[in-house]
Design a protein around this motif. Structure first.
Motif, PDB file in Angstrom:
ATOM      1  N   PRO A   1     -30.716  -2.193  21.944  1.00  0.00           N
ATOM      2  CA  PRO A   1     -31.610  -2.631  21.005  1.00  0.00           C
ATOM      3  C   PRO A   1     -32.843  -2.623  21.582  1.00  0.00           C
ATOM      4  CG  PRO A   1     -30.831  -4.481  22.542  1.00  0.00           C
ATOM      5  CD  PRO A   1     -29.860  -3.132  22.658  1.00  0.00           C
ATOM      6  N   ASP A   2     -33.918  -2.536  20.770  1.00  0.00           N
ATOM      7  CA  ASP A   2     -35.263  -2.457  21.353  1.00  0.00           C
ATOM      8  C   ASP A   2     -36.060  -3.460  22.067  1.00  0.00           C
ATOM      9  OD1 ASP A   2     -36.099  -0.057  19.950  1.00  0.00           O
ATOM     10  OD2 ASP A   2     -35.852  -1.521  17.975  1.00  0.00           O
ATOM     11  N   VAL A   3     -35.708  -4.737  22.057  1.00  0.00           N
ATOM     12  CA  VAL A   3     -35.917  -5.748  22.449  1.00  0.00           C
ATOM     13  C   VAL A   3     -34.724  -6.734  22.767  1.00  0.00           C
ATOM     14  CG1 VAL A   3     -37.473  -7.999  22.420  1.00  0.00           C
ATOM     15  CG2 VAL A   3     -38.273  -5.775  21.649  1.00  0.00           C
ATOM     16  N   VAL A   4     -34.888  -7.467  23.789  1.00  0.00           N
ATOM     17  CA  VAL A   4     -33.727  -8.570  24.097  1.00  0.00           C
ATOM     18  C   VAL A   4     -34.679 -10.066  24.341  1.00  0.00           C
ATOM     19  CG1 VAL A   4     -31.861  -9.384  25.756  1.00  0.00           C
ATOM     20  CG2 VAL A   4     -32.285  -7.081  25.439  1.00  0.00           C
ATOM     21  N   LEU A   5     -34.206 -11.102  23.508  1.00  0.00           N
ATOM     22  CA  LEU A   5     -34.699 -12.436  24.025  1.00  0.00           C
ATOM     23  C   LEU A   5     -33.619 -12.906  24.885  1.00  0.00           C
ATOM     24  CD1 LEU A   5     -36.174 -13.475  20.765  1.00  0.00           C
ATOM     25  CD2 LEU A   5     -37.517 -12.676  22.737  1.00  0.00           C
ATOM     26  N   MET A   6     -33.971 -13.277  26.077  1.00  0.00           N
ATOM     27  CA  MET A   6     -32.875 -13.692  27.279  1.00  0.00           C
ATOM     28  C   MET A   6     -33.178 -14.991  27.694  1.00  0.00           C
ATOM     29  SD  MET A   6     -30.214 -12.126  29.284  1.00  0.00           S
ATOM     30  CE  MET A   6     -30.715 -10.569  29.394  1.00  0.00           C
ATOM     31  N   ASP A   7     -32.317 -15.936  27.683  1.00  0.00           N
ATOM     32  CA  ASP A   7     -32.317 -17.267  28.052  1.00  0.00           C
ATOM     33  C   ASP A   7     -32.357 -16.956  29.630  1.00  0.00           C
ATOM     34  OD1 ASP A   7     -32.322 -19.755  28.513  1.00  0.00           O
ATOM     35  OD2 ASP A   7     -30.326 -20.223  27.983  1.00  0.00           O
ATOM     36  N   VAL A   8     -33.074 -17.717  30.290  1.00  0.00           N
ATOM     37  CA  VAL A   8     -32.993 -17.329  31.991  1.00  0.00           C
ATOM     38  C   VAL A   8     -32.003 -18.239  32.353  1.00  0.00           C
ATOM     39  CG1 VAL A   8     -34.718 -19.432  32.436  1.00  0.00           C
ATOM     40  CG2 VAL A   8     -34.593 -17.238  33.755  1.00  0.00           C
ATOM     41  N   ARG A   9     -31.408 -19.291  32.049  1.00  0.00           N
ATOM     42  CA  ARG A   9     -30.384 -19.965  32.597  1.00  0.00           C
ATOM     43  C   ARG A   9     -29.147 -20.363  31.579  1.00  0.00           C
ATOM     44  NH1 ARG A   9     -32.092 -24.208  36.354  1.00  0.00           N
ATOM     45  NH2 ARG A   9     -34.406 -24.115  36.799  1.00  0.00           N
ATOM     46  N   MET A  10     -28.213 -19.487  32.224  1.00  0.00           N
ATOM     47  CA  MET A  10     -27.008 -19.252  31.423  1.00  0.00           C
ATOM     48  C   MET A  10     -25.781 -19.570  32.404  1.00  0.00           C
ATOM     49  SD  MET A  10     -27.557 -16.280  28.625  1.00  0.00           S
ATOM     50  CE  MET A  10     -28.173 -15.116  29.558  1.00  0.00           C
ATOM     51  N   PRO A  11     -24.670 -19.577  32.100  1.00  0.00           N
ATOM     52  CA  PRO A  11     -23.498 -20.033  32.882  1.00  0.00           C
ATOM     53  C   PRO A  11     -23.068 -18.542  33.255  1.00  0.00           C
ATOM     54  CG  PRO A  11     -22.719 -20.209  30.771  1.00  0.00           C
ATOM     55  CD  PRO A  11     -24.159 -20.258  30.601  1.00  0.00           C
ATOM     56  N   GLY A  12     -22.289 -18.534  34.624  1.00  0.00           N
ATOM     57  CA  GLY A  12     -21.886 -17.227  34.704  1.00  0.00           C
ATOM     58  C   GLY A  12     -22.995 -16.408  35.492  1.00  0.00           C
ATOM     59  N   ILE A  13     -23.277 -15.344  34.790  1.00  0.00           N
ATOM     60  CA  ILE A  13     -24.310 -14.269  35.175  1.00  0.00           C
ATOM     61  C   ILE A  13     -25.494 -15.205  34.690  1.00  0.00           C
ATOM     62  CG2 ILE A  13     -25.438 -12.192  34.957  1.00  0.00           C
ATOM     63  CD1 ILE A  13     -22.704 -11.020  35.288  1.00  0.00           C
ATOM     64  N   ASP A  14     -26.713 -15.279  35.184  1.00  0.00           N
ATOM     65  CA  ASP A  14     -27.835 -15.792  34.640  1.00  0.00           C
ATOM     66  C   ASP A  14     -28.845 -14.681  33.917  1.00  0.00           C
ATOM     67  OD1 ASP A  14     -29.385 -15.037  36.660  1.00  0.00           O
ATOM     68  OD2 ASP A  14     -29.265 -16.915  37.769  1.00  0.00           O
ATOM     69  N   GLY A  15     -29.822 -15.127  33.332  1.00  0.00           N
ATOM     70  CA  GLY A  15     -30.807 -14.105  32.800  1.00  0.00           C
ATOM     71  C   GLY A  15     -31.324 -13.212  33.759  1.00  0.00           C
ATOM     72  N   ILE A  16     -31.564 -13.919  35.159  1.00  0.00           N
ATOM     73  CA  ILE A  16     -32.115 -12.744  36.016  1.00  0.00           C
ATOM     74  C   ILE A  16     -31.129 -11.567  36.225  1.00  0.00           C
ATOM     75  CG2 ILE A  16     -33.097 -12.752  38.173  1.00  0.00           C
ATOM     76  CD1 ILE A  16     -33.455 -15.868  37.903  1.00  0.00           C
ATOM     77  N   ARG A  17     -29.947 -12.016  36.648  1.00  0.00           N
ATOM     78  CA  ARG A  17     -29.020 -10.995  37.047  1.00  0.00           C
ATOM     79  C   ARG A  17     -28.756 -10.060  36.038  1.00  0.00           C
ATOM     80  NH1 ARG A  17     -30.093 -13.770  40.950  1.00  0.00           N
ATOM     81  NH2 ARG A  17     -31.517 -12.158  40.922  1.00  0.00           N
ATOM     82  N   ALA A  18     -28.627 -10.802  34.669  1.00  0.00           N
ATOM     83  CA  ALA A  18     -28.480  -9.806  33.440  1.00  0.00           C
ATOM     84  C   ALA A  18     -29.532  -8.834  33.202  1.00  0.00           C
ATOM     85  CB  ALA A  18     -28.201 -10.784  32.210  1.00  0.00           C
ATOM     86  N   THR A  19     -30.649  -9.340  33.447  1.00  0.00           N
ATOM     87  CA  THR A  19     -32.008  -8.402  33.317  1.00  0.00           C
ATOM     88  C   THR A  19     -31.888  -7.339  34.393  1.00  0.00           C
ATOM     89  OG1 THR A  19     -33.432 -10.288  32.612  1.00  0.00           O
ATOM     90  CG2 THR A  19     -34.524  -8.263  33.561  1.00  0.00           C
ATOM     91  N   GLU A  20     -31.494  -7.911  35.585  1.00  0.00           N
ATOM     92  CA  GLU A  20     -31.369  -6.447  36.558  1.00  0.00           C
ATOM     93  C   GLU A  20     -30.321  -5.555  36.265  1.00  0.00           C
ATOM     94  OE1 GLU A  20     -32.635  -9.044  40.710  1.00  0.00           O
ATOM     95  OE2 GLU A  20     -30.508  -9.027  40.061  1.00  0.00           O
ATOM     96  N   GLN A  21     -29.339  -5.928  35.868  1.00  0.00           N
ATOM     97  CA  GLN A  21     -27.952  -5.005  35.392  1.00  0.00           C
ATOM     98  C   GLN A  21     -28.285  -4.177  34.401  1.00  0.00           C
ATOM     99  OE1 GLN A  21     -24.386  -7.216  35.156  1.00  0.00           O
ATOM    100  NE2 GLN A  21     -24.589  -8.299  37.060  1.00  0.00           N
ATOM    101  N   ILE A  22     -28.940  -4.809  33.388  1.00  0.00           N
ATOM    102  CA  ILE A  22     -29.308  -4.053  32.141  1.00  0.00           C
ATOM    103  C   ILE A  22     -30.409  -2.836  32.409  1.00  0.00           C
ATOM    104  CG2 ILE A  22     -30.753  -4.129  29.891  1.00  0.00           C
ATOM    105  CD1 ILE A  22     -29.609  -7.034  29.554  1.00  0.00           C
TER     106      ILE A  22
ATOM    107  N   ARG B   1     -35.026  -3.406  16.617  1.00  0.00           N
ATOM    108  CA  ARG B   1     -33.598  -4.054  16.647  1.00  0.00           C
ATOM    109  C   ARG B   1     -33.653  -4.987  17.867  1.00  0.00           C
ATOM    110  NH1 ARG B   1     -30.275  -0.623  18.234  1.00  0.00           N
ATOM    111  NH2 ARG B   1     -28.442  -1.103  16.784  1.00  0.00           N
ATOM    112  N   VAL B   2     -33.241  -6.169  17.815  1.00  0.00           N
ATOM    113  CA  VAL B   2     -33.380  -7.354  18.489  1.00  0.00           C
ATOM    114  C   VAL B   2     -31.985  -7.999  19.088  1.00  0.00           C
ATOM    115  CG1 VAL B   2     -34.253  -9.501  19.295  1.00  0.00           C
ATOM    116  CG2 VAL B   2     -35.614  -7.812  17.665  1.00  0.00           C
ATOM    117  N   VAL B   3     -31.612  -8.289  20.130  1.00  0.00           N
ATOM    118  CA  VAL B   3     -30.366  -8.864  20.639  1.00  0.00           C
ATOM    119  C   VAL B   3     -30.921 -10.438  21.242  1.00  0.00           C
ATOM    120  CG1 VAL B   3     -28.662  -9.200  22.613  1.00  0.00           C
ATOM    121  CG2 VAL B   3     -28.932  -7.097  21.100  1.00  0.00           C
ATOM    122  N   LEU B   4     -30.254 -11.361  20.896  1.00  0.00           N
ATOM    123  CA  LEU B   4     -30.441 -12.874  21.430  1.00  0.00           C
ATOM    124  C   LEU B   4     -29.087 -13.122  22.442  1.00  0.00           C
ATOM    125  CD1 LEU B   4     -30.924 -14.480  17.842  1.00  0.00           C
ATOM    126  CD2 LEU B   4     -32.662 -13.246  19.325  1.00  0.00           C
TER     127      LEU B   4
END
Length: 223
Positions: free
Chosen positions: A52-73, A7-10
């Motif tokens: 999900p099992d895997v997340v494909l996370m764009d590193v540059r996104m508005p607001g909370i970027d992929g780095i902060r989102a990764t940390e929070q997850i 299961r993947v989240v984009l």
């Protein structure tokens, strides 16, 4: 009995990119896209909801970027998914920060579909998606001039654990390390577990980052 699909989240702020990724992934019987997010905050919410099992996370996104989102997850879930950050440039400083935050690896947006599929399957089974030369260059940029002082854990590694960590940094899987060292896969797994414990790492990627920042490996490209 067949296994359920991975299961993947984009997570990407460009809808066209998410659509293209979905088409590639959903064409495979062992993969399914269960959710999408257009920014980091939505990614955190969607992932916590859908697990999900895997997340494909764009590193540059508005607001909370992929780095902060990764940390929070990773900080907010007992059994977090494996996260692969997706970037345009492999030498992007954001990539190194994402790896330090706990991402299992990174993938270039220009990667071939076959590489994308292999990446999802690779991280889902617990391996790390590393490009050794790129990580070495990123580590060099992060550490700046001069070699970092050796961390206390370096002296606690056995000779075989040190060999295993060097091969991990070279991007080798457990199976490849097993063949290179001439030992059984279970023995390699035991050494990897010990390396993770001694470096205080969550996974292989974190251990490789620790190896550079802890002075175990030369951070300078070509070192």
């Amino acid at each position: 009995m067949s296994r359920p699909p991975l299961r993947v989240v984009l997570a990407d702020d460009e809808r066209m990119v998410r659509t293209a990724l979905r088409v590639i992934l959903e064409a495979e019987p062992d993969l399914t896209v269960v959710g999408e997010a257009a920014d980091g905050a939505e990614a955190v919410s969607v992932v916590r909801s859908l697990t999900p099992d895997v997340v494909l996370m764009d590193v540059r996104m508005p607001g909370i970027d992929g780095i902060r989102a990764t940390e929070q997850i990773l900080a907010g879930m007992d059994a977090p998914p494996r996260i692969v950050v997706v970037t345009t440039f492999e030498n992007d400083a954001y990539v190194y920060d994402a790896l330090r935050a706990g991402a299992a690896g990174f993938l270039l947006k220009r990667a071939d579909p076959e590489d994308l599929l292999a990446a999802v399957r690779l991280v889902a089974r617990g391996d790390s998606l590393l490009f050794p030369a790129a990580v070495r260059e990123l580590a060099a940029r992060h550490s700046g001039a001069g070699a970092p002082a050796a961390a206390p854990w370096v002296a606690r590694l056995t000779d075989r654990e040190a060999d295993v960590l060097k091969l991990m940094a070279g991007g080798l899987s457990n199976h490849e390390i097993s063949e290179r060292l001439g030992v059984g896969p279970q023995t390699v797994k035991t050494h990897v577990t010990a390396v993770l414990a001694k470096t205080g790492s969550r996974d292989r990627t974190q251990a490789v980052i620790a190896a550079y920042e802890g002075g175990f490996l030369a951070g300078r490209a070509g070192g």
